[in-house]
Design a protein around this motif. Structure first.
Motif, PDB file in Angstrom:
ATOM      1  N   ARG A 375       0.839  -1.201   0.000  1.00 33.63           N
ATOM      2  CA  ARG A 375       0.000   0.000   0.000  1.00 33.63           C
ATOM      3  C   ARG A 375       0.875   1.252   0.000  1.00 33.63           C
ATOM      4  N   GLU A 376       1.959   1.216   0.772  1.00 31.46           N
ATOM      5  CA  GLU A 376       2.867   2.363   0.836  1.00 31.46           C
ATOM      6  C   GLU A 376       3.551   2.585  -0.511  1.00 31.46           C
ATOM      7  N   ILE A 377       3.954   1.501  -1.176  1.00 31.31           N
ATOM      8  CA  ILE A 377       4.569   1.606  -2.496  1.00 31.31           C
ATOM      9  C   ILE A 377       3.582   2.222  -3.491  1.00 31.31           C
ATOM     10  N   GLU A 378       2.336   1.767  -3.431  1.00 35.15           N
ATOM     11  CA  GLU A 378       1.300   2.297  -4.320  1.00 35.15           C
ATOM     12  C   GLU A 378       1.053   3.779  -4.061  1.00 35.15           C
ATOM     13  N   LEU A 379       1.024   4.170  -2.784  1.00 35.99           N
ATOM     14  CA  LEU A 379       0.806   5.573  -2.437  1.00 35.99           C
ATOM     15  C   LEU A 379       1.951   6.451  -2.918  1.00 35.99           C
ATOM     16  N   ARG A 380       3.179   5.956  -2.786  1.00 35.39           N
ATOM     17  CA  ARG A 380       4.342   6.715  -3.254  1.00 35.39           C
ATOM     18  C   ARG A 380       4.253   6.941  -4.765  1.00 35.39           C
ATOM     19  N   GLN A 381       3.844   5.886  -5.497  1.00 32.72           N
ATOM     20  CA  GLN A 381       3.736   6.000  -6.941  1.00 32.72           C
ATOM     21  C   GLN A 381       2.636   6.989  -7.326  1.00 32.72           C
ATOM     22  N   LYS A 382       1.502   6.924  -6.611  1.00 34.65           N
ATOM     23  CA  LYS A 382       0.401   7.842  -6.898  1.00 34.65           C
ATOM     24  C   LYS A 382       0.777   9.280  -6.556  1.00 34.65           C
ATOM     25  N   GLN A 383       1.536   9.451  -5.472  1.00 38.60           N
ATOM     26  CA  GLN A 383       1.986  10.787  -5.081  1.00 38.60           C
ATOM     27  C   GLN A 383       2.867  11.381  -6.180  1.00 38.60           C
ATOM     28  N   TYR A 384       3.772  10.543  -6.699  1.00 36.53           N
ATOM     29  CA  TYR A 384       4.648  10.990  -7.786  1.00 36.53           C
ATOM     30  C   TYR A 384       3.823  11.399  -9.000  1.00 36.53           C
ATOM     31  N   GLU A 385       2.856  10.548  -9.390  1.00 34.64           N
ATOM     32  CA  GLU A 385       2.031  10.834 -10.560  1.00 34.64           C
ATOM     33  C   GLU A 385       1.195  12.101 -10.354  1.00 34.64           C
ATOM     34  N   TYR A 386       0.722  12.313  -9.114  1.00 37.84           N
ATOM     35  CA  TYR A 386      -0.083  13.498  -8.809  1.00 37.84           C
ATOM     36  C   TYR A 386       0.720  14.778  -9.060  1.00 37.84           C
ATOM     37  N   TYR A 387       1.942  14.845  -8.523  1.00 36.89           N
ATOM     38  CA  TYR A 387       2.748  16.058  -8.684  1.00 36.89           C
ATOM     39  C   TYR A 387       3.264  16.203 -10.111  1.00 36.89           C
ATOM     40  N   ARG A 388       3.537  15.071 -10.770  1.00 37.29           N
ATOM     41  CA  ARG A 388       3.931  15.139 -12.187  1.00 37.29           C
ATOM     42  C   ARG A 388       2.807  15.750 -13.008  1.00 37.29           C
ATOM     43  N   ASN A 389       1.578  15.330 -12.731  1.00 37.14           N
ATOM     44  CA  ASN A 389       0.431  15.832 -13.486  1.00 37.14           C
ATOM     45  C   ASN A 389       0.177  17.312 -13.212  1.00 37.14           C
ATOM     46  N   ILE A 390       0.428  17.743 -11.949  1.00 41.87           N
ATOM     47  CA  ILE A 390       0.277  19.165 -11.624  1.00 41.87           C
ATOM     48  C   ILE A 390       1.236  20.010 -12.460  1.00 41.87           C
ATOM     49  N   LEU A 391       2.474  19.558 -12.537  1.00 46.72           N
ATOM     50  CA  LEU A 391       3.475  20.313 -13.285  1.00 46.72           C
ATOM     51  C   LEU A 391       3.170  20.352 -14.783  1.00 46.72           C
ATOM     52  N   LEU A 392       2.420  19.368 -15.254  1.00 49.15           N
ATOM     53  CA  LEU A 392       2.131  19.301 -16.679  1.00 49.15           C
ATOM     54  C   LEU A 392       0.669  19.593 -16.981  1.00 49.15           C
ATOM     55  N   SER A 393       0.027  20.332 -16.070  1.00 49.24           N
ATOM     56  CA  SER A 393      -1.411  20.604 -16.208  1.00 49.24           C
ATOM     57  C   SER A 393      -1.666  21.871 -17.025  1.00 49.24           C
ATOM     58  N   PHE A 394      -1.326  21.835 -18.290  1.00 47.85           N
ATOM     59  CA  PHE A 394      -1.584  22.980 -19.160  1.00 47.85           C
ATOM     60  C   PHE A 394      -2.992  22.867 -19.743  1.00 47.85           C
ATOM     61  N   LEU A 395      -3.686  23.997 -19.855  1.00 50.77           N
ATOM     62  CA  LEU A 395      -5.039  23.996 -20.403  1.00 50.77           C
ATOM     63  C   LEU A 395      -4.990  23.845 -21.931  1.00 50.77           C
ATOM     64  N   LYS A 396      -5.831  22.960 -22.429  1.00 49.38           N
ATOM     65  CA  LYS A 396      -5.867  22.722 -23.876  1.00 49.38           C
ATOM     66  C   LYS A 396      -6.880  23.648 -24.554  1.00 49.38           C
ATOM     67  N   GLU A 397      -6.692  24.913 -24.371  1.00 52.67           N
ATOM     68  CA  GLU A 397      -7.629  25.859 -24.964  1.00 52.67           C
ATOM     69  C   GLU A 397      -7.467  25.865 -26.492  1.00 52.67           C
ATOM     70  N   GLY A 398      -8.601  25.667 -27.148  1.00 55.10           N
ATOM     71  CA  GLY A 398      -8.584  25.721 -28.607  1.00 55.10           C
ATOM     72  C   GLY A 398      -7.966  24.527 -29.267  1.00 55.10           C
ATOM     73  N   VAL A 399      -7.734  23.471 -28.482  1.00 55.24           N
ATOM     74  CA  VAL A 399      -7.098  22.278 -29.047  1.00 55.24           C
ATOM     75  C   VAL A 399      -8.157  21.194 -29.208  1.00 55.24           C
ATOM     76  N   GLU A 400      -8.210  20.581 -30.376  1.00 58.40           N
ATOM     77  CA  GLU A 400      -9.180  19.523 -30.613  1.00 58.40           C
ATOM     78  C   GLU A 400      -8.689  18.229 -29.974  1.00 58.40           C
ATOM     79  N   GLU A 401      -9.619  17.570 -29.261  1.00 52.57           N
ATOM     80  CA  GLU A 401      -9.263  16.295 -28.610  1.00 52.57           C
ATOM     81  C   GLU A 401      -9.249  15.194 -29.664  1.00 52.57           C
TER      82      GLU A 401
END
Length: 401
Positions: A375-401
């Motif tokens: 559980r601790e290993i999983e939490l560490r991995q999720k914590q890493y992914e959470y902060y990685r996603n924050i740093l890469l959270s650019f808004l896709k304004e005007g971008v087609e999905e």
């Protein structure tokens, strides 16, 4: 830990230009594919340069050859199979196989390789699709992926933060994994110690000698769409159900109909199941009446001589020895005769019960520690992914999905 106000300050007011990875006038990279390299080719051309394929172990490396197809800084991704969409950052001299794609950035003054790697680590998996039941992420799909491109200095700062955080997370997970392995070895040491006896100290008997019933299951694996056989309410245990069970089988993924039962045999709750094909010498005890295939041995203990729990601990302790007796084939297997001839130590019933009581408690403690560490290993991995996603959270304004 990354402070949110620092992230906000870093990204505040940053202009981000969106471009496609490798399509149209605004493409930022070129895509290439690897080539077919057989096991024989790797052996015949052994050398110093790594070859990467679709596996995730050893960073994808499957061998080394005496030549290389690429030199420098690149990103690769897995195109086919269970790991489709997995992204790797590569440097140096290397080659890739035909189940890998390679990305070469056109202008490194505009786009940082490791920044692109971190972005694709999030984005690539979203584009995986099913091709004839096989997960795929081919070049034509990767080419369409859109990349947010802030100023190079911002990219470099994001990379610096994520590299440091990656190193810290990897270090913590490595330590937790080592602790997990240590607890497992400790448990196995004490289990084997309790089940080791001096010559003449106990009676050595075969499983058939201490069983009320001992033999292979009668069910055959059939196509899953066999409506006559499957779909009823009678549990049908498969080797995976045994492998995944912690001592007692409480879950199953397939059921038999009444017709299926007529073709098979119903084993009673408390029967010890032992696999003899594929994942050999796996053991678990039925928590309910069930059928199982002929790739599984059923052992019903004679209560005047032993218990299923004691025999299961014995076979778990002997597992590596049993696996060494397997015959070489596409699927490893042990025949019934191997288990019939196996001599095992059986002390008095009172001593068997004492050993089982100790091992039950020790197993429960070890399982609790294992669950906590996982559980601790999983939490560490999720914590890493959470902060990685924050740093890469650019808004896709005007971008087609």
């Amino acid at each position: 830990m990354i402070k949110s106000n620092y992230v906000e300050k870093l990204l505040k007011g940053v202009e981000v230009e969106w471009k496609t990875l490798s399509q149209g006038e605004k493409k930022v990279a070129e895509l290439m594919r690897g080539r077919v390299m057989s096991k024989a080719y790797l052996e015949e051309n052994a050398g110093d340069y790594p070859v990467y394929s679709s596996q995730t172990k050893k960073n994808g490396e499957i061998g080394k050859v005496n030549t290389y197809d690429f030199e420098g800084e690149f990103i690769t991704w897995t195109t086919d199979g269970a790991n489709a969409g997995t992204v790797f950052y590569r440097t140096g001299k290397f080659s890739i196989t035909n189940v890998c794609g390679l990305i070469k950035i056109n202008n490194t003054k505009e786009l940082n390789y490791r920044y692109l790697f971190y972005w694709l680590s999030i984005e690539a998996k979203k584009h995986v699709y099913s091709g004839m039941g096989n997960p795929k992420l081919m070049s034509n799909q990767v080419a369409k992926i859109q990349i947010p491109i802030p100023p190079l200095k911002v990219q470099e700062e994001i990379v610096r933060i994520l590299d440091a955080f990656t190193e810290l997370t990897t270090e913590l997970i490595t330590e937790l994994t080592a602790e997990l392995v240590a607890h497992k070895k400790q448990y196995e040491y004490y289990r084997d110690k309790l089940l080791t006896f001096e010559e003449g100290e106990v009676k050595w008997r075969t499983l058939r000698e201490v069983a009320l019933e001992f033999g292979r299951g009668k069910s055959k694996h059939r196509p899953r769409n066999d409506s006559k056989l499957y779909g009823g309410n009678i549990p049908f245990i498969q080797t995976g159900d045994i492998r995944n069970a912690p001592h007692i089988i409480r879950e199953f993924t397939q059921t038999y109909s009444k017709f299926g039962l007529e073709q098979s045999k119903l084993w009673t709750k408390g029967t010890l199941c032992i696999t003899i094909a594929a994942n050999i010498a796996e053991t678990a005890i039925l928590g309910f009446d069930a059928c199982f295939p002929d790739s599984v041995i059923g052992f019903v203990a004679n209560p005047q001589k032993t218990s299923s729990s004691y025999v299961e601990y014995l076979l778990t302790s002997y597992k590596s020895k049993l696996q060494s007796k397997s015959t070489g084939s596409a699927q490893e297997n042990i025949n019934l005769a191997t288990f019939e001839s196996l001599l095992l130590p059986f002390p008095s019933l009172a001593e068997q019960e004492r050993i089982v009581s100790i091992l039950d408690k020790f197993d429960a403690l070890t399982s609790s520690i294992t669950e906590g560490l996982l559980r601790e290993i999983e939490l560490r991995q999720k914590q890493y992914e959470y902060y990685r996603n924050i740093l890469l959270s650019f808004l896709k304004e005007g971008v087609e999905e």
